[in-house]
Enzyme design. Structure first.
Site, PDB file in Angstrom:
ATOM      1  N   CYS A   1       3.009  28.792 -16.678  1.00 14.83           N
ATOM      2  CA  CYS A   1       2.714  29.289 -18.028  1.00 14.83           C
ATOM      3  C   CYS A   1       2.367  28.135 -18.955  1.00 14.83           C
ATOM      4  CB  CYS A   1       3.894  30.094 -18.555  1.00 14.83           C
ATOM      5  SG  CYS A   1       4.128  31.657 -17.700  1.00 14.83           S
ATOM      6  N   GLU A   2       1.272  27.465 -18.655  1.00 13.52           N
ATOM      7  CA  GLU A   2       0.743  26.363 -19.449  1.00 13.52           C
ATOM      8  C   GLU A   2      -0.776  26.411 -19.371  1.00 13.52           C
ATOM      9  OE1 GLU A   2       2.352  24.070 -21.210  1.00 13.52           O
ATOM     10  OE2 GLU A   2       4.413  24.477 -20.557  1.00 13.52           O
TER      11      GLU A   2
ATOM     12  N   TYR B   1      -3.405  13.105 -15.887  1.00 15.39           N
ATOM     13  CA  TYR B   1      -4.528  12.221 -16.210  1.00 15.39           C
ATOM     14  C   TYR B   1      -5.835  12.642 -15.562  1.00 15.39           C
ATOM     15  CZ  TYR B   1      -1.545   9.873 -12.655  1.00 15.39           C
ATOM     16  OH  TYR B   1      -0.677   9.579 -11.616  1.00 15.39           O
TER      17      TYR B   1
ATOM     18  N   PRO C   1       0.828  -1.215   0.000  1.00 13.52           N
ATOM     19  CA  PRO C   1       0.000   0.000   0.000  1.00 13.52           C
ATOM     20  C   PRO C   1       0.856   1.256   0.000  1.00 13.52           C
ATOM     21  CG  PRO C   1       0.115  -0.930   2.207  1.00 13.52           C
ATOM     22  CD  PRO C   1       0.798  -1.908   1.289  1.00 13.52           C
ATOM     23  N   GLY C   2       0.496   2.210  -0.819  1.00 15.45           N
ATOM     24  CA  GLY C   2       1.169   3.511  -0.835  1.00 15.45           C
ATOM     25  C   GLY C   2       0.124   4.602  -0.739  1.00 15.45           C
TER      26      GLY C   2
END
Length: 431
Positions: free
Chosen positions: A361-362, A334, A291-292
């Site tokens: 700046c995107e 995603y 588990p993470g």
């Protein structure tokens, strides 16, 4: 609220682990990562108890450090007696610096370099999870050169699709990870591995993906792994002593997400495995899970300060904050969902629809689109919930932005676990 460690106080401010988030923003600045250490401890203990009870004595969770990795966290994991899953020398070094016993570490990665292998052997890492024939040969060669024997698991690809996002689906035959069972390649590799003089094959590993709410895909993975183990036992007289079923249990990010009981899932998995072991006439191996996200995700929150509110009549509203894809790239990668709250007015109606934009700046630098929250204004504090996993660990210095500080909360007390980067830190490696 999305999680029971989130509430609203008498000031109308959002609280996290009982602490006023607006006060925390004023004290430590923003952007700011918050981590609830008590929640992490509780979740680790839940996994330790459930895995030991339902998967068998000696079975244990290995925390997947790729989700969140910093020195202070590994001190907590060491105190709890956790195993860990590491994927780089940087993660190994972080655990070492915290005083973690690396004999309880499993070293993953589909492209370990010779230097990686030498370093991990020198630090007495407990297990190598091997991904390919090239890696197995390299580990054997390096171990032989320094007269050591190395314990390994072989990562198998079970050919299972748990129907999660394709970017976090890792168990199908065409995955870049592991060796496929269905093609016969896994059997060939194990036959060759058993001949290696400096490798001790302990068993097998798999990982089928992330954000899996149901327990059935893990049962399917256990079926493939144990059936394969039986086949190898019959053909080569080798029975796996250890089976690692990987991680992947989900975390709710939105109120509408399905709730999950990790203990219940592990109990049902254990029942399935008990029946399967009897059917296959196999001895019970030690089982691991990794588990993470499910340990740290809802232990985290990120605070931002609103810079501007821009309304484009007839189109949409933008709320711009002082962070973005540099400290949380997951929406840009995603379109990961998040719950966003105006922490300064958490008691007000969520009647304002807006897209939360970052400062990079995107055009794709967004935290979330079309969320409802109490209408914010400049200098309000915005909270993004469930950010403990894959936010700090994936942060970058894009646009030369310093990485935020990380503050740990325990028992209502706050302490800095990771200092905020300075402008000097941004240039310290420049020549």
């Amino acid at each position: 609220m999305i999680s029971n460690n989130i509430d609203v106080n008498e000031k109308g401010h959002l609280t996290f682990q009982g602490v006023d988030t607006v006060d925390l923003a004023q004290e430590f600045g923003t952007p700011l990562y918050l981590i609830d250490e008590d929640r992490i401890e509780d979740r680790c203990k839940e996994y330790i108890s459930a895995i030991s009870e339902f998967l068998g004595e000696g079975s244990f969770p290995c925390y997947a450090g790729k989700a969140l990795c910093y020195t202070d966290l590994y001190r907590t994991l060491e105190r709890l007696g956790m195993w860990i899953d590491v994927v780089s020398t940087g993660e190994i070094y972080t655990a070492k610096k915290a005083g973690f016993d690396l004999s309880r570490a499993m070293f993953h990665g589909n492209n370990k370099t010779d230097d990686d292998i030498k370093y991990a052997i020198s630090e007495n890492v407990g297990r190598f999870v091997c991904d390919s024939e090239d890696e197995i040969c390299a580990i054997d060669e390096i171990a032989k050169s320094i007269n050591k024997k190395v314990k390994i698991l072989i990562r198998l690809t079970p050919g299972i699709d748990p129907h999660t996002h394709k970017a976090i689906n890792t168990g199908t035959v065409e995955s870049k990870f592991g060796v496929a069972i269905d093609t016969g390649d896994a059997e060939k590799l194990i036959k060759e591995t058993l001949k290696k003089e400096n490798l001790i094959l302990m068993g097998y590993h798999c990982h089928i993906g992330s954000q899996i709410f149901e327990f059935e895909p893990f049962c399917e993975a256990a079926d493939k792994m144990l059936t394969f183990s039986k086949k190898i036992k019959d053909a080569y007289s080798f029975e796996a002593k250890e089976i690692n079923l990987g991680g992947g249990m989900a975390v709710p990010y939105l109120e509408s997400d399905k709730k999950i009981s990790y203990r219940d899932n592990i109990r049902e998995l254990g029942k399935f495995i008990d029946t399967l072991l009897k059917k296959l006439s196999l001895s019970r191996p030690i089982f691991y899970m990794e588990p993470g996200r499910s340990i740290v995700a809802d232990s985290g929150m990120t605070l931002y300060t609103v810079g501007s509110v821009k309304e484009i009549n007839g189109y949409k509203n933008y709320v711009s904050v002082d962070g973005g894809m540099a400290d949380n790239p997951r929406y840009a990668l995603y379109e990961s969902p998040y719950t966003v709250i105006n922490a300064s007015f958490a008691d007000k109606d969520k009647d304002y629809l807006a897209t939360i934009g970052g400062r990079c700046c995107e055009s794709g630098d967004l935290i979330q689109e079309n969320v409802s929250l109490a209408k914010p204004k400049r200098r309000d504090i915005l909270a993004v919930c469930t950010t403990g996993a894959y936010n700090y660990s994936m942060a970058s210095n894009y646009n030369r932005l310093p990485k935020p500080a990380l503050v740990t909360l325990k028992g209502g007390k706050a302490r800095i676990s990771v200092k905020r980067e300075t402008l000097e830190d941004i240039t310290k490696c420049d020549v």
